[in-house]
Design a protein around this motif. Structure first.
Motif, mmCIF file in Angstrom:
data_model
loop_
_atom_site.group_PDB
_atom_site.id
_atom_site.type_symbol
_atom_site.label_atom_id
_atom_site.label_comp_id
_atom_site.label_asym_id
_atom_site.label_seq_id
_atom_site.Cartn_x
_atom_site.Cartn_y
_atom_site.Cartn_z
ATOM 1 N N ALA A 79 -4.097 -8.084 -1.489
ATOM 2 C CA ALA A 79 -3.319 -7.015 -2.078
ATOM 3 C C ALA A 79 -2.153 -7.051 -0.680
ATOM 4 N N VAL A 80 -1.074 -7.468 -0.755
ATOM 5 C CA VAL A 80 0.012 -7.492 0.242
ATOM 6 C C VAL A 80 0.681 -6.267 0.305
ATOM 7 N N MET A 81 0.351 -5.372 1.270
ATOM 8 C CA MET A 81 0.863 -3.956 1.278
ATOM 9 C C MET A 81 1.555 -3.780 2.795
ATOM 10 N N THR A 82 2.276 -4.673 3.147
ATOM 11 C CA THR A 82 3.169 -4.758 4.191
ATOM 12 C C THR A 82 4.631 -4.060 4.285
ATOM 13 N N PRO A 83 5.373 -4.002 5.181
ATOM 14 C CA PRO A 83 6.637 -3.520 5.144
ATOM 15 C C PRO A 83 7.405 -4.621 3.834
ATOM 16 N N ASP A 84 8.524 -3.913 3.388
ATOM 17 C CA ASP A 84 9.380 -4.753 2.525
ATOM 18 C C ASP A 84 9.698 -6.171 2.652
ATOM 19 N N HIS A 85 10.087 -6.565 3.869
ATOM 20 C CA HIS A 85 10.568 -7.549 4.283
ATOM 21 C C HIS A 85 9.275 -8.585 4.864
ATOM 22 N N LEU A 86 8.222 -8.245 4.763
ATOM 23 C CA LEU A 86 7.020 -9.036 5.186
ATOM 24 C C LEU A 86 6.070 -9.458 4.127
ATOM 25 N N HIS A 87 6.341 -9.758 2.692
ATOM 26 C CA HIS A 87 5.566 -10.004 1.630
ATOM 27 C C HIS A 87 5.353 -11.505 1.510
ATOM 28 N N ALA A 88 6.494 -12.285 1.943
ATOM 29 C CA ALA A 88 6.370 -13.697 1.565
ATOM 30 C C ALA A 88 5.252 -14.441 2.028
ATOM 31 N N GLU A 89 5.061 -14.544 3.380
ATOM 32 C CA GLU A 89 4.328 -15.193 4.263
ATOM 33 C C GLU A 89 2.876 -15.317 3.562
ATOM 34 N N PRO A 90 2.341 -13.874 3.582
ATOM 35 C CA PRO A 90 0.742 -13.673 3.228
ATOM 36 C C PRO A 90 0.479 -14.207 1.724
ATOM 37 N N THR A 91 1.671 -14.025 0.833
ATOM 38 C CA THR A 91 1.653 -14.286 -0.420
ATOM 39 C C THR A 91 1.681 -15.984 -0.690
ATOM 40 N N ALA A 95 -1.780 -17.940 -2.106
ATOM 41 C CA ALA A 95 -1.526 -18.586 -3.037
ATOM 42 C C ALA A 95 -2.008 -20.119 -3.007
ATOM 43 N N ALA A 96 -1.614 -20.777 -1.843
ATOM 44 C CA ALA A 96 -1.871 -21.968 -1.520
ATOM 45 C C ALA A 96 -3.434 -22.262 -1.394
ATOM 46 N N ALA A 97 -4.135 -21.028 -0.954
ATOM 47 C CA ALA A 97 -5.598 -21.135 -0.609
ATOM 48 C C ALA A 97 -6.346 -20.834 -1.860
ATOM 49 N N GLY A 98 -5.554 -20.739 -2.982
ATOM 50 C CA GLY A 98 -6.216 -20.556 -4.540
ATOM 51 C C GLY A 98 -6.471 -19.023 -4.734
ATOM 52 N N LEU A 99 -5.998 -18.047 -3.938
ATOM 53 C CA LEU A 99 -6.220 -16.679 -4.145
ATOM 54 C C LEU A 99 -5.520 -15.966 -5.028
ATOM 55 N N HIS A 100 -5.465 -15.037 -5.739
ATOM 56 C CA HIS A 100 -4.715 -14.248 -6.625
ATOM 57 C C HIS A 100 -3.987 -13.110 -5.715
ATOM 58 N N VAL A 101 -2.719 -12.735 -5.949
ATOM 59 C CA VAL A 101 -1.872 -11.879 -4.952
ATOM 60 C C VAL A 101 -1.541 -10.690 -5.845
ATOM 61 N N LEU A 102 -1.561 -9.469 -5.452
ATOM 62 C CA LEU A 102 -1.098 -8.387 -5.880
ATOM 63 C C LEU A 102 -0.082 -7.740 -4.853
ATOM 64 N N ILE A 103 1.289 -7.568 -4.851
ATOM 65 C CA ILE A 103 2.162 -7.553 -3.914
ATOM 66 C C ILE A 103 2.792 -5.973 -4.067
ATOM 67 N N GLU A 104 2.899 -5.226 -3.121
ATOM 68 C CA GLU A 104 3.772 -4.078 -3.365
ATOM 69 C C GLU A 104 5.012 -4.055 -3.463
ATOM 70 N N LYS A 105 5.910 -3.182 -4.010
ATOM 71 C CA LYS A 105 7.358 -3.663 -4.439
ATOM 72 C C LYS A 105 8.182 -3.311 -3.137
ATOM 73 N N PRO A 106 9.280 -3.981 -3.055
ATOM 74 C CA PRO A 106 9.927 -5.066 -3.854
ATOM 75 C C PRO A 106 8.990 -6.316 -3.729
ATOM 76 N N LEU A 107 9.335 -7.174 -4.570
ATOM 77 C CA LEU A 107 8.708 -8.627 -4.257
ATOM 78 C C LEU A 107 9.192 -9.302 -2.977
ATOM 79 N N ALA A 108 10.340 -8.996 -2.689
ATOM 80 C CA ALA A 108 10.787 -9.793 -1.381
ATOM 81 C C ALA A 108 12.120 -9.107 -1.321
ATOM 82 N N THR A 109 12.685 -9.331 -0.099
ATOM 83 C CA THR A 109 14.120 -8.729 0.093
ATOM 84 C C THR A 109 15.136 -9.730 0.250
#
Length: 352
Positions: A79-91, A95-109
Motif C-alpha cells: 500500500a503506497v501511502m507516500t506524498p502525492d509526487h512519490l507514488h510511481a517508483e514503489p508502484t 509490480a515488477a516483483a509480482g506484488l499487487h499495489v494499493l495507492i493513495e490518491k492521486p495516482l501520480a502528479t
C-alpha cells in the motif's frame, strides 16, 4: 489469476496518517494482514510496526528501504501511502516483483509517471487500485443508482475546501502539490464515474496570495471547468484556506443536473452536529469512523474491496486506467492555469 483463501499480506510504504489508517483497516480485516512497514527512517517504520502488531497480534517488520521490503518475500501486496509526487517508483518496483499495489490518491502528479505505473501493472498482471474512495460513500453510490433513470447528464459542480491547517501544518510537502491535486482528484473520479464519461477538454484558473505569503508556494484555490466526451460540462472547485474555526476540516458538496432530474449531495454535516462551551463542529462520519471498535466508512470499504480483488482475481471498481485519466485531467488543468487558455486532453496525454 488464481484465487487465494489465506489472508493477503501487505507491506505499507510510508508512516504518515494515511499509512496508519490503512494499516489499521488491513489489520482489522479478516482477509488481510500487515506484515511489513517501510519508511525513510527505520525508527518511524518500527514505531508503526509496533502499533500494528498490537492491533493484530501478528509480527510486523520495519524496513528503511522499500526495495528491501519488496524483495523480502513477506508481502503479497503493498500500500503506497507516500506524498502525492512519490507514488510511481514503489508502484513500478512492486509490480515488477509480482506484488499487487494499493495507492493513495492521486495516482501520480504527472502523466509520464501514471503511464509508467499502468504499463508496469498491466505487464505484470497484478491488481492495482488508486484509493478514490468516494465511490463507496453511501450518498454517492445512491446517486449513481438514481442517475441511471434520469437520462444523460447535463452539468455538474463539485467543491472541496480544506481548512488552512492542512497545507500549513498537516502536510510538510504542500508546495510540492496543489489543492487541485490533493482534493479535486476525488471529484473528477467521482463525476466521471457518475457521468459514465471522460473529460476531453479543460480550462482552469488559480488564485495565489495567502499561502505564498506564508512561504508556501502553492495556490490558495483552483477552479477547473471541464467538457466531457458525452457533451456534459462540470466545474471542479478546490481550496485549502478556510479558517480553522470552520466547523469541519473538509467542506464537500456535489450537484448533478441530468435531463431527467437533479441530485445534490451535501456532506458538510454528515448527520451530526456537536457543540461544547468551547467549540462547534460537524464531526466527519462517512469516510472513516469507529463503529463499536471497528473502522467503517468509505475508506475501509474501498481498502477491503481491493483485498477481495486480490483474493479473487477480479478487477477493482476503480481501474488504474481511470485513475490515470484523472491525472491527465489535472495535468491539463495545471497547463491551462499556466497558459491562460483551454487545453485538450489529447494535447497533454494522448489516449492509450
Amino acid at each position: 489469476m488464481a484465487t487465494t483463501t489465506r489472508p493477503v499480506r501487505f507491506g505499507l510504504v510510508g508512516t504518515g496518517a494515511m499509512a496508519a489508517l490503512t494499516g489499521k483497516v488491513l489489520a482489522q480485516y479478516p482477509n488481510s494482514v500487515v506484515t511489513a512497514v517501510s519508511s525513510r527512517t527505520r525508527d518511524s517504520a518500527t514505531r508503526l510496526a509496533i502499533e500494528l502488531e498490537k492491533l493484530s497480534g501478528e509480527p510486523v517488520t520495519g524496513y528503511e528501504d522499500v526495495d528491501e521490503m519488496i524483495a523480502s518475500g513477506r508481502c503479497d501486496a503493498i500500500a503506497v501511502m507516500t506524498p502525492d509526487h512519490l507514488h510511481a517508483e514503489p508502484t513500478v518496483a512492486a509490480a515488477a516483483a509480482g506484488l499487487h499495489v494499493l495507492i493513495e490518491k492521486p495516482l501520480a502528479t504527472s502523466v509520464a509517471d501514471a503511464d509508467r505505473m499502468v504499463a508496469a501493472v498491466r505487464a505484470a498482471g497484478v491488481r492495482a487500485m488508486c484509493l478514490y474512495n468516494h465511490r463507496w460513500l453511501p450518498p454517492n453510490a445512491k446517486a449513481k443508482q438514481l442517475l441511471a433513470d434520469m437520462g444523460p447528464a447535463v452539468c455538474g459542480y463539485a467543491r472541496k475546501h480544506d481548512t488552512i491547517d492542512v497545507p500549513t501544518r498537516m502536510l510538510k510537502w504542500a508546495e510540492r502539490t496543489t489543492c487541485a491535486w490533493f482534493l479535486s482528484g476525488h471529484d473528477i473520479d467521482l463525476v466521471s464515474w457518475l457521468f459514465d464519461s471522460e473529460v476531453e477538454q479543460v480550462s482552469a484558473v488559480a488564485r495565489r496570495g495567502l499561502l505564498a505569503g506564508r512561504g508556501i508556494d502553492t495556490p490558495d484555490a483552483v477552479v477547473i471547468q471541464a467538457r466531457f466526451d458525452s457533451g456534459a460540462v462540470a466545474t471542479f472547485e478546490s481550496g485549502w484556506v478556510n479558517p480553522e474555526t470552520f466547523p469541519t476540516m473538509i467542506d464537500s458538496y456535489l450537484s448533478i443536473v441530468a435531463e431527467g432530474g437533479t441530485i445534490h449531495v451535501d456532506r458538510q454535516k454528515e448527520g451530526i452536529l456537536a457543540a461544547t462551551p468551547d467549540s462547534f463542529s460537524y464531526p466527519r462520519t462517512m469516510i472513516e469512523g469507529d463503529i463499536h471498535g471497528v473502522l467503517r466508512g468509505s475508506y475501509p470499504f474501498a481498502v477491503e474491496h481491493f483485498v477481495e480483488c486480490v483474493r479473487t482475481g477480479r478487477e477493482p471498481l476503480v481501474s488504474i486506467e481511470s485513475s490515470r485519466q484523472v491525472t491527465a485531467v489535472l495535468a491539463a488543468a495545471h497547463r491551462a492555469i499556466d497558459t491562460g487558455g483551454s487545453v485538450r486532453l489529447d494535447d497533454v496525454a494522448p489516449a492509450r
